[in-house]
Enzyme design. Sequence first.
Site, PDB file in Angstrom:
ATOM      1  N   LYS A  38       0.818  -1.217   0.000  1.00 38.62           N
ATOM      2  CA  LYS A  38       0.000   0.000   0.000  1.00 38.62           C
ATOM      3  C   LYS A  38       0.850   1.264   0.000  1.00 38.62           C
ATOM      4  O   LYS A  38       0.544   2.236  -0.699  1.00 38.62           O
ATOM      5  CB  LYS A  38      -0.930   0.015   1.205  1.00 38.62           C
ATOM      6  CG  LYS A  38      -2.090  -0.952   1.073  1.00 38.62           C
ATOM      7  CD  LYS A  38      -2.998  -0.884   2.288  1.00 38.62           C
ATOM      8  CE  LYS A  38      -4.083  -1.932   2.192  1.00 38.62           C
ATOM      9  NZ  LYS A  38      -4.968  -1.704   1.041  1.00 38.62           N
ATOM     10  N   ASP A 257      -5.534   2.322  -3.496  1.00 39.30           N
ATOM     11  CA  ASP A 257      -4.240   2.989  -3.352  1.00 39.30           C
ATOM     12  C   ASP A 257      -4.066   4.085  -4.410  1.00 39.30           C
ATOM     13  O   ASP A 257      -3.485   5.141  -4.127  1.00 39.30           O
ATOM     14  CB  ASP A 257      -3.098   1.980  -3.450  1.00 39.30           C
ATOM     15  CG  ASP A 257      -3.087   1.003  -2.292  1.00 39.30           C
ATOM     16  OD1 ASP A 257      -3.573   1.368  -1.206  1.00 39.30           O
ATOM     17  OD2 ASP A 257      -2.593  -0.120  -2.477  1.00 39.30           O
ATOM     18  N   GLY A 292      -3.398  -5.384 -12.251  1.00 43.87           N
ATOM     19  CA  GLY A 292      -2.301  -5.065 -11.339  1.00 43.87           C
ATOM     20  C   GLY A 292      -2.587  -3.793 -10.578  1.00 43.87           C
ATOM     21  O   GLY A 292      -3.603  -3.129 -10.785  1.00 43.87           O
TER      22      GLY A 292
END
Length: 309
Positions: A38, A257, A292
């Site tokens: 993260k 994120d 991803g």
Amino acid sequence: RIVVVGSVNADLVARVARHPRPGETVLGVDLAVLPGGKGANQAVAAARLGSDVALVGAVGDDAFAPVALSGLAAAGVDTTAVARVPGPTGIALVTVSDDGENAIVVVPGANGSVSPTTVGEHGPALAAAGVVVLQCELPRATVEAAARAARGRVLLNLAPAVALDPDVVRLADPLVVNEHEARGALEVLGAEHPSRPATGRTADDAAVASALVAAGVRSVVLTLGARGALVALQGRDGVEHVQAPRVTAVDTTGAGDAFVGALTHRLAAGDRLLDAVRFANRVGAFAATSVGAQPSYPSAGDTLPGTDA
Ligand code: ADP
């Protein structure tokens, strides 16, 4: 400048038709080894958009360390405060199903070595930062020390929702949480919601966001996946719902994120929270449209879905 104190991982990502149940084996396809964590993801997201970003963290001395660091280097994040320690790099085992949902196991490895002492060593950098960005994949005492070392704005992403000192959670401006973490945050603050609100219902989420502000948090951004995000502020009645642009989600790994990185990028540039959230939704949606975490993040020149208006 933005200083992120957070995790750096290598993500091992397999696509599956559906997630295995306990005791079950399913066949996956396309194993990818990608940079993640993260902390690193959020640092990369902000740097790609053009912010000046430094990361405080650690990787191990194994074969996964170069992978874990690769995205940071490519995005131009300052990694002089990322320690190389003996032992394994942090790893996330990720499975992504055909409907775009993910299931994740994180093994912290070197991230566990980032201590309050480490934070102390970087105290001047944290004090000088315009925005300090924190998540909860580092030891709890480390996150608390970093929040207290900040003199600028603290963005706390309570992910996962660990039991931080409630006074530290109240320092957050904003506290950024998804639906599950928001309910965890209420418990951390000792303000469990009386009506046991359900997830997936925006009205219930709004009640949770209000309750977090009532419990003393300066500002709250509650992310709702495809439904965007809610914003609640100290001293302002009501909760604003900011819609995300509609996209075809391929893989939402790291979308949260990307959202945090984009939010930080705009807050560091002086945006109001609501304007920064509008932009962050567009970046989060962009990140959901390809596979991803870091590889799916936009650069300053990319065309984002939706509009800021
Ligand atoms: P997390 O991944 O941390 O659980 P969310 O699922 O709430 O967080 O997603 C974070 C943000 O990413 C959302 O607020 C939104 O901006 C964006 N996002 C995620 N999924 C989608 C989607 N399917 N469509 C559009 N935006 C999305």
